[in-house]
Design a protein around this motif. Structure first.
Motif, PDB file in Angstrom:
ATOM      1  N   UNK A  12       1.496 -15.388  11.384  1.00 27.75           N
ATOM      2  CA  UNK A  12       1.437 -14.149  11.946  1.00 27.75           C
ATOM      3  C   UNK A  12       1.185 -12.833  10.709  1.00 27.75           C
ATOM      4  N   UNK A  13       0.662 -13.470   9.669  1.00 29.08           N
ATOM      5  CA  UNK A  13      -0.052 -12.446   8.729  1.00 29.08           C
ATOM      6  C   UNK A  13      -1.333 -12.022   9.093  1.00 29.08           C
ATOM      7  N   UNK A  14      -1.832 -10.962   9.001  1.00 29.08           N
ATOM      8  CA  UNK A  14      -3.261 -10.402   9.385  1.00 29.08           C
ATOM      9  C   UNK A  14      -3.851 -10.658   8.202  1.00 29.08           C
ATOM     10  N   UNK A  15      -3.388 -10.790   6.871  1.00 26.55           N
ATOM     11  CA  UNK A  15      -4.115 -10.840   5.638  1.00 26.55           C
ATOM     12  C   UNK A  15      -3.710 -10.125   4.505  1.00 26.55           C
ATOM     13  N   UNK A  16      -4.373 -10.477   3.239  1.00 24.95           N
ATOM     14  CA  UNK A  16      -4.182  -9.504   2.099  1.00 24.95           C
ATOM     15  C   UNK A  16      -5.451  -8.634   1.971  1.00 24.95           C
ATOM     16  N   UNK A  17      -5.159  -7.327   1.981  1.00 24.31           N
ATOM     17  CA  UNK A  17      -6.154  -6.420   1.740  1.00 24.31           C
ATOM     18  C   UNK A  17      -5.953  -5.546   0.557  1.00 24.31           C
ATOM     19  N   UNK A  18      -6.998  -5.438  -0.325  1.00 23.23           N
ATOM     20  CA  UNK A  18      -7.081  -5.007  -1.509  1.00 23.23           C
ATOM     21  C   UNK A  18      -7.803  -3.477  -1.488  1.00 23.23           C
ATOM     22  N   UNK A  19      -7.116  -2.474  -1.987  1.00 27.39           N
ATOM     23  CA  UNK A  19      -7.667  -1.042  -1.686  1.00 27.39           C
ATOM     24  C   UNK A  19      -8.887  -1.088  -2.512  1.00 27.39           C
ATOM     25  N   UNK A  20      -9.061  -1.533  -3.669  1.00 24.87           N
ATOM     26  CA  UNK A  20     -10.164  -1.633  -4.530  1.00 24.87           C
ATOM     27  C   UNK A  20     -11.039  -2.872  -4.422  1.00 24.87           C
ATOM     28  N   UNK A  54       8.039  -1.008   6.774  1.00 26.39           N
ATOM     29  CA  UNK A  54       7.208  -1.420   5.397  1.00 26.39           C
ATOM     30  C   UNK A  54       8.484  -1.434   4.422  1.00 26.39           C
ATOM     31  N   UNK A  55       7.743  -2.164   3.492  1.00 29.55           N
ATOM     32  CA  UNK A  55       8.504  -2.612   2.245  1.00 29.55           C
ATOM     33  C   UNK A  55       7.511  -2.714   0.924  1.00 29.55           C
ATOM     34  N   UNK A  56       7.841  -2.097  -0.057  1.00 31.83           N
ATOM     35  CA  UNK A  56       6.922  -2.326  -1.434  1.00 31.83           C
ATOM     36  C   UNK A  56       7.413  -2.432  -2.521  1.00 31.83           C
ATOM     37  N   UNK A  57       6.712  -3.358  -3.310  1.00 35.49           N
ATOM     38  CA  UNK A  57       7.444  -3.706  -4.818  1.00 35.49           C
ATOM     39  C   UNK A  57       6.104  -3.678  -5.625  1.00 35.49           C
ATOM     40  N   UNK A  58       6.260  -3.749  -6.922  1.00 37.77           N
ATOM     41  CA  UNK A  58       4.960  -3.949  -7.757  1.00 37.77           C
ATOM     42  C   UNK A  58       4.863  -5.253  -8.514  1.00 37.77           C
ATOM     43  N   UNK A  59       3.397  -5.457  -8.528  1.00 37.48           N
ATOM     44  CA  UNK A  59       2.918  -6.825  -9.373  1.00 37.48           C
ATOM     45  C   UNK A  59       2.527  -6.319 -10.579  1.00 37.48           C
ATOM     46  N   UNK A  85       0.643  -1.889  -6.401  1.00 38.95           N
ATOM     47  CA  UNK A  85       1.885  -1.932  -5.622  1.00 38.95           C
ATOM     48  C   UNK A  85       1.586  -2.789  -4.313  1.00 38.95           C
ATOM     49  N   UNK A  86       2.343  -3.565  -3.938  1.00 41.90           N
ATOM     50  CA  UNK A  86       2.167  -4.390  -2.830  1.00 41.90           C
ATOM     51  C   UNK A  86       3.217  -3.911  -1.583  1.00 41.90           C
ATOM     52  N   UNK A  87       2.307  -3.607  -0.330  1.00 39.48           N
ATOM     53  CA  UNK A  87       3.059  -3.102   0.549  1.00 39.48           C
ATOM     54  C   UNK A  87       2.979  -4.201   1.770  1.00 39.48           C
ATOM     55  N   UNK A 124      -2.478  -4.152  -1.177  1.00 36.69           N
ATOM     56  CA  UNK A 124      -2.532  -4.079  -2.652  1.00 36.69           C
ATOM     57  C   UNK A 124      -3.258  -2.900  -3.200  1.00 36.69           C
ATOM     58  N   UNK A 125      -2.768  -2.381  -3.985  1.00 31.93           N
ATOM     59  CA  UNK A 125      -3.425  -1.094  -4.362  1.00 31.93           C
ATOM     60  C   UNK A 125      -3.207  -0.965  -5.806  1.00 31.93           C
ATOM     61  N   UNK A 126      -4.075  -0.826  -6.787  1.00 33.03           N
ATOM     62  CA  UNK A 126      -3.940  -0.657  -8.206  1.00 33.03           C
ATOM     63  C   UNK A 126      -3.088   0.642  -8.396  1.00 33.03           C
TER      64      UNK A 126
END
Length: 136
Positions: free
Chosen positions: A18-26, A75-80, A115-117, A131-133
């Motif tokens: 049920x995940x629509x995918x991983x999307x990178x802002x950059x 929504x939940x976010x954390x850092x990698x 940041x991973x949201x 995912x956004x730098x």
């Protein structure tokens, strides 16, 4: 691998399906980051707590109620942290408990942060990983 949480007395189960995918802002992607890795991090995190966030885009399930020209999501976010665009560690893992960004950066083990949201539709339970730098 799946991750379960309850919000407003409703259980949500996040899986690969049920995940629509991983999307990178950059344009740059993080090598080694996967849906299973994100779900594992959520399971490992001790204080994971989803909260309401509002976005202009409606989920494809078309079941959300519009609230002031926006739609509610959970929504939940954390850092990698990465080294040479390779995933190294996240801030909710057990191995991160006794360290910090500054320590790892000073030792040359990491060189960038993101940041991973995790954004969940409260109606259908589908979710996406964004995912956004960022600067820590």
């Amino acid at each position: 691998m799946d991750y379960k949480f309850t919000y407003d007395n409703k259980e949500y189960i996040l899986t690969q399906n049920n995940c629509d995918g991983i999307f990178f802002a950059d344009e740059s992607e993080v090598n080694g980051l996967s849906v299973d890795m994100v779900l594992n991090a959520l399971n490992e995190g001790e204080e994971v707590s989803f909260s309401n966030e509002y976005y202009a885009d409606k989920c494809s399930c078309d079941a959300q109620e519009q609230i002031n020209k926006s739609y509610r999501y959970l929504e939940y976010h954390y850092y990698i942290y990465t080294k040479d665009n390779e995933y190294i560690i996240n801030t909710i893992s057990n191995e991160y408990k006794n360290t910090s960004f500054n320590k790892l950066f000073g030792l040359g083990k990491i060189d960038d942060s993101y940041i991973v949201s995790v954004t969940v539709c409260p109606s259908c339970g589908n979710y996406s990983i964004n995912v956004e730098q960022c600067t820590v």
